[in-house]
Scaffold this motif. Structure first.
Motif, PDB file in Angstrom:
ATOM      1  N   GLY A 246       0.842  -1.145  -0.102  1.00 31.59           N
ATOM      2  CA  GLY A 246       0.073  -0.050   0.047  1.00 31.59           C
ATOM      3  C   GLY A 246       0.837   1.238   0.079  1.00 31.59           C
ATOM      4  O   GLY A 246       0.485   2.312  -0.566  1.00 31.59           O
ATOM      5  N   SER A 247       1.962   1.310   0.589  1.00 27.58           N
ATOM      6  CA  SER A 247       2.608   2.624   0.637  1.00 27.58           C
ATOM      7  C   SER A 247       3.502   2.903  -0.612  1.00 27.58           C
ATOM      8  O   SER A 247       4.105   3.883  -0.691  1.00 27.58           O
ATOM      9  N   CYS A 248       3.418   1.798  -1.232  1.00 27.56           N
ATOM     10  CA  CYS A 248       4.583   2.077  -2.631  1.00 27.56           C
ATOM     11  C   CYS A 248       3.560   1.857  -3.735  1.00 27.56           C
ATOM     12  O   CYS A 248       3.608   2.502  -4.839  1.00 27.56           O
ATOM     13  N   TYR A 249       2.147   1.317  -3.525  1.00 30.92           N
ATOM     14  CA  TYR A 249       1.192   1.288  -4.772  1.00 30.92           C
ATOM     15  C   TYR A 249       1.202   2.293  -5.432  1.00 30.92           C
ATOM     16  O   TYR A 249       0.456   3.179  -4.940  1.00 30.92           O
ATOM     17  N   GLY A 250       1.239   2.285  -6.849  1.00 31.14           N
ATOM     18  CA  GLY A 250       0.771   3.600  -7.650  1.00 31.14           C
ATOM     19  C   GLY A 250       1.739   4.595  -7.836  1.00 31.14           C
ATOM     20  O   GLY A 250       1.624   5.647  -8.394  1.00 31.14           O
ATOM     21  N   ILE A 251       3.032   4.579  -6.716  1.00 29.93           N
ATOM     22  CA  ILE A 251       3.822   5.818  -7.012  1.00 29.93           C
ATOM     23  C   ILE A 251       4.718   5.604  -7.977  1.00 29.93           C
ATOM     24  O   ILE A 251       5.376   4.471  -8.132  1.00 29.93           O
TER      25      ILE A 251
ATOM     26  N   VAL B 257       9.848  -1.899 -10.865  1.00 34.25           N
ATOM     27  CA  VAL B 257       9.831  -1.322  -9.593  1.00 34.25           C
ATOM     28  C   VAL B 257       9.749  -2.551  -8.637  1.00 34.25           C
ATOM     29  O   VAL B 257       8.952  -3.559  -8.798  1.00 34.25           O
ATOM     30  N   ASP B 258      10.689  -2.622  -7.746  1.00 34.73           N
ATOM     31  CA  ASP B 258      10.548  -3.664  -6.621  1.00 34.73           C
ATOM     32  C   ASP B 258       9.711  -2.868  -5.516  1.00 34.73           C
ATOM     33  O   ASP B 258       9.950  -2.169  -4.769  1.00 34.73           O
ATOM     34  N   CYS B 259       8.602  -3.621  -5.468  1.00 34.57           N
ATOM     35  CA  CYS B 259       7.567  -3.249  -4.340  1.00 34.57           C
ATOM     36  C   CYS B 259       8.047  -3.167  -3.266  1.00 34.57           C
ATOM     37  O   CYS B 259       7.497  -2.361  -2.336  1.00 34.57           O
ATOM     38  N   ARG B 260       8.739  -4.103  -2.846  1.00 34.33           N
ATOM     39  CA  ARG B 260       9.195  -4.408  -1.375  1.00 34.33           C
ATOM     40  C   ARG B 260       9.973  -3.129  -0.771  1.00 34.33           C
ATOM     41  O   ARG B 260       9.695  -2.720   0.207  1.00 34.33           O
ATOM     42  N   LEU B 261      10.884  -3.036  -1.740  1.00 33.74           N
ATOM     43  CA  LEU B 261      12.110  -1.786  -1.499  1.00 33.74           C
ATOM     44  C   LEU B 261      11.353  -0.651  -1.964  1.00 33.74           C
ATOM     45  O   LEU B 261      11.980   0.668  -1.415  1.00 33.74           O
ATOM     46  N   CYS B 262      10.378  -0.448  -2.932  1.00 35.62           N
ATOM     47  CA  CYS B 262       9.918   0.563  -3.271  1.00 35.62           C
ATOM     48  C   CYS B 262      10.846   1.575  -3.942  1.00 35.62           C
ATOM     49  O   CYS B 262      10.933   2.760  -3.903  1.00 35.62           O
TER      50      CYS B 262
END
Length: 314
Positions: A32-37, A51-56
């Motif tokens: 959620g904190s990275c989603y769509g950025i 994009v690595d979603c875990r590391l954002c």
């Protein structure tokens, strides 16, 4: 859940010699904190990144182990980068094991220094009794909205997948699944329990040609493949330009101090055609139950009628 997420947005604007960076984003709502950025792509891959979603954080897919990109630039499973130039209009074994064999067809241009600039135009995959072809079509001017990828299974008609991200095509009898990771020119190929390959068709841009001295003209943008390989089961004897790096005992022989560390020994990786298993390092064995008449597997390859790919039939 897969932490590495796909491209959500992509753009390239050229003004003079300046390239405005493409953008990518995580599209997995689990993060959620990275989603769509949206993130600017790194300098190493300004046109296309993920994009690595875990590391954002954005990263270059061509920098991951198992990558084959550019003038072929390989990243082995040990993380060490090396180049393998081969020769234009020739085929070379990338991976060979008892259950899978992958060759690549190189295209290119002769440089002023006397060697060939080369890129991977297509791959031929043998698994069981099946043969799978994926290649970049020959195009003059690049249009990202146009599908420039040709896909075939067992020498049959071209596989057509709707040009919508997320659409899939399946072959239950072979276990093969193809998923679109973008509306055009990017797919994931998977055979459960055997391999997964993410591949993109990309051109040589005028800026790349200028910087590297490729001398690419408007007649042919040298569309080629960028590949990321992942194997679920390979033996300790696996070989090939990339395959050898999957062996537990593998130690890189390239000179890492060199500006361009090159993997030599091209002769032992050379194949007579895209679906041949006659390279010196070949490990592929067709099982008797997969070859009903017991005769050697014969596959004939030639140019398609349109001249935009290679057709192979058994």
């Amino acid at each position: 859940m897969n932490d590495i997420c796909r491209i959500l947005f992509y753009s390239v604007l050229v003004s003079g010699n300046k390239v405005r960076a493409g953008k990518a984003a995580c599209h997995d709502p689990m993060y959620g904190s990275c989603y769509g950025i949206r993130h600017n792509c790194p300098d190493g891959c300004p046109r296309l990144c993920e994009v690595d979603c875990r590391l954002c954080k954005p990263y270059c897919a061509c920098d991951k182990p198992g990558a084959v990109c550019q003038d072929p630039r390989f990243i082995g499973t040990d993380g060490i980068m090396f180049y393998f130039h081969g020769k234009k209009d020739k085929d070379f074994c990338l991976v060979s094991d008892s259950e899978i064999h992958i060759n690549a067809h190189f295209i290119g241009k002769r440089s002023k220094k006397g060697r060939d600039f080369t890129w991977v135009q297509s791959i031929g995959i043998l698994f069981g009794p099946h043969q799978f072809y994926l290649g970049a079509r020959t195009v003059a001017k690049w249009h990202e909205s146009t599908e420039n990828m040709l896909i075939q299974l067992n020498g049959e008609e071209e596989i057509l997948i709707p040009t919508v991200q997320g659409k899939t095509w399946q072959s239950p009898e072979t276990g093969l699944t193809i998923e679109r990771l973008a509306d055009t020119n990017k797919v994931k190929i998977k055979v459960e329990g055997l391999f997964e390959i993410v591949t993109r068709v990309v051109p040589i841009t005028s800026e790349e040609s200028r910087v590297h001295g490729y001398d690419v003209t408007e007649e042919d943008c040298f569309a080629h493949l960028e590949l990321n390989f992942k194997f679920e089961s390979v033996s300790k004897a696996v070989d090939g330009v990339l395959g050898q790096t999957y062996r537990p005992t593998y130690q890189s022989r390239v000179k890492m101090a060199a500006p361009m560390p090159v993997m030599g020994e091209g002769v032992k990786f050379a194949s007579s055609h895209l679906f041949a298993t006659d390279c010196v390092v070949s490990k592929f064995r067709l099982k008797k139950e997969d070859n009903e008449d017991g005769a050697p597997l014969r596959i004939e390859c030639g140019s398609s009628n349109s001249g935009k790919g290679i057709l192979c039939k058994r």
